[in-house]
Design a protein around this motif. Sequence first.
Motif, short mmCIF file in Angstrom:
data_model
loop_
_atom_site.label_atom_id
_atom_site.label_comp_id
_atom_site.label_asym_id
_atom_site.label_seq_id
_atom_site.Cartn_x
_atom_site.Cartn_y
_atom_site.Cartn_z
N LEU B 178 -32.20 27.62 43.00
CA LEU B 178 -32.31 28.94 42.38
C LEU B 178 -31.09 29.73 42.78
N ILE B 179 -30.40 30.28 41.78
CA ILE B 179 -29.17 31.00 42.07
C ILE B 179 -29.18 32.36 41.40
N SER B 180 -28.26 33.15 41.83
CA SER B 180 -27.99 34.43 41.18
C SER B 180 -26.51 34.44 40.84
N ALA B 181 -26.20 34.68 39.59
CA ALA B 181 -24.80 34.70 39.17
C ALA B 181 -24.62 35.82 38.17
N ASP B 182 -23.51 36.51 38.30
CA ASP B 182 -23.25 37.58 37.33
C ASP B 182 -23.12 37.00 35.92
N VAL B 183 -22.40 35.90 35.81
CA VAL B 183 -22.24 35.23 34.52
C VAL B 183 -22.76 33.80 34.70
N PRO B 184 -24.00 33.57 34.34
CA PRO B 184 -24.64 32.27 34.66
C PRO B 184 -24.24 31.16 33.68
N SER B 185 -23.06 30.67 33.84
CA SER B 185 -22.52 29.74 32.84
C SER B 185 -22.82 28.28 33.12
N VAL B 186 -23.66 28.00 34.10
CA VAL B 186 -23.99 26.59 34.36
C VAL B 186 -24.76 26.02 33.16
N VAL B 187 -24.41 24.82 32.78
CA VAL B 187 -25.04 24.22 31.61
C VAL B 187 -25.46 22.78 31.91
N PRO B 188 -26.42 22.26 31.19
CA PRO B 188 -26.82 20.86 31.36
C PRO B 188 -25.65 19.92 31.06
N GLY B 189 -25.69 18.76 31.72
CA GLY B 189 -24.63 17.79 31.48
C GLY B 189 -23.46 17.94 32.43
N THR B 190 -23.58 18.88 33.37
CA THR B 190 -22.54 19.06 34.38
C THR B 190 -23.13 18.77 35.76
N VAL B 191 -22.26 18.76 36.76
CA VAL B 191 -22.72 18.59 38.13
C VAL B 191 -22.60 19.93 38.84
N PHE B 192 -23.71 20.36 39.43
CA PHE B 192 -23.76 21.67 40.08
C PHE B 192 -24.56 21.53 41.36
N GLU B 193 -23.99 21.97 42.45
CA GLU B 193 -24.65 21.87 43.76
C GLU B 193 -25.12 20.44 44.03
N GLY B 194 -24.32 19.50 43.62
CA GLY B 194 -24.67 18.10 43.85
C GLY B 194 -25.71 17.54 42.89
N LEU B 195 -26.17 18.34 41.97
CA LEU B 195 -27.19 17.90 41.02
C LEU B 195 -26.56 17.57 39.66
N LYS B 196 -26.98 16.48 39.08
CA LYS B 196 -26.65 16.24 37.66
C LYS B 196 -27.61 17.13 36.86
N VAL B 197 -27.08 18.15 36.26
CA VAL B 197 -27.93 19.19 35.69
C VAL B 197 -28.64 18.68 34.43
N SER B 198 -29.98 18.69 34.52
CA SER B 198 -30.79 18.24 33.40
C SER B 198 -31.39 19.40 32.62
#
Lengths: 196, 216
Positions: B178-198
């Motif tokens: 769970l994150i807080s971001a001013d511009v939450p641009s994380v999207v599926p298909g990328t790697v974020f915080e060590g996770l393959k984002v589903s």
Amino acid sequence: VSENADRMKAVVYALVRPLLTRQKYSVMYACTVLGQAANLTLALKPDSKAVPSVDQVPIWHGIPGAKVKVANGARVLLGFHNSDPARPYAALWGQTTAVEIHFPASTLVSLGGENGTHPVILGDQLRTAQNALNSALLTALAAVNSYAVAVKAIADPTNVATPVLTTALVTAFGTAKTAYETAWPSYLSTIVKVKQ
Amino acid sequence: VAWASANGADVLEARVQLPRLGAWHADLSVDSDKALTGKVALSLNGFALSGFVHRGGVLADTAILRVVGGLGGLPRAIEAKAFRGTPVRTPLAYILQTAGETLSPRSDNGVLSTQLPVWVLQNGICAEALAMLVAQVDGAIWRVLPDGTVWVGLETWPASKLTDYDLLTTDPAAGKVLISADVPSVVPGTVFEGLKVSYVQHVIGEDALRTEVWGE
């Protein structure tokens, strides 16, 4: 289903719809043959308008190596291997008369069950052999006739019956041989052909 | 100041869900006494999404609606058609044209060029046809991108471009953060915080924008 269902049913339908989509490719569709290519694949028009016309559909006969030619209008089923839209096939003929059927077999084709032990005659080869035999017999008869005529002149000059008899034999056999050879094709099947 | 806007109007509450496979959608409460219809330009603090109103209305001077990524055509019916000796892009164009959707130029050309000796499309729905078609290529998938285009391709799992955020909680067992971001641009298909984002879910309340990121 989705258009007429209430919201809850629509939700359930949405969940199972992907499975139903595959299901559509798991059933077989009655088709009419529109044409057959040189490689024996079929152009098919399904009865159902939910399925498009498809061409170059391979036939799976259920008999290894079998090949069939059919006339346009023949009825057959269209299916999909592994429910895969990219792998259509045709199988299971309806009330259809084949134009040609080929059964290649390396060892045995047995008609009448496993007890079918009598070999099928190779008509053309038998005809050639019998014609040769008959020609040889005719030649032999002609030789006997010539011999009889020659011997009669020396040993039995008053005998007129023997030369007439042997000549008649030669003529009769020749006539019978011609009639036999003329009639032979009618003894051969024009539909069933076998390979040696 | 609102965390998000829809067609320029403030978004009061929102739940935006972006899956790795398929179309994203957003449930919104918008500060508007008129119903929103048609295309919707959604902005999550500058992170832009383009969608179409699937369903909505007005309640107590607030527009309540569900937005689906793209142009809203994927549930349309599609007629049966057979294709022979064509690349994937040919039946794909037929499906997207019927749906009125747009192919993402970022789609994988290798997938689009894959030859199909034959492909038989039965009557159905565009989204189903799309899924069936993409499944012809091993590993290929489709999803509606935030910009509303339909992407088809193979995952390459690039690193997420979102670097400015606060990590609030992690749940290794569930594989989510769970994150807080001013511009939450994380999207599926990328790697974020060590996770393959589903899967990504943005939740906007009165005073916060929180983003849940789920791994494969």
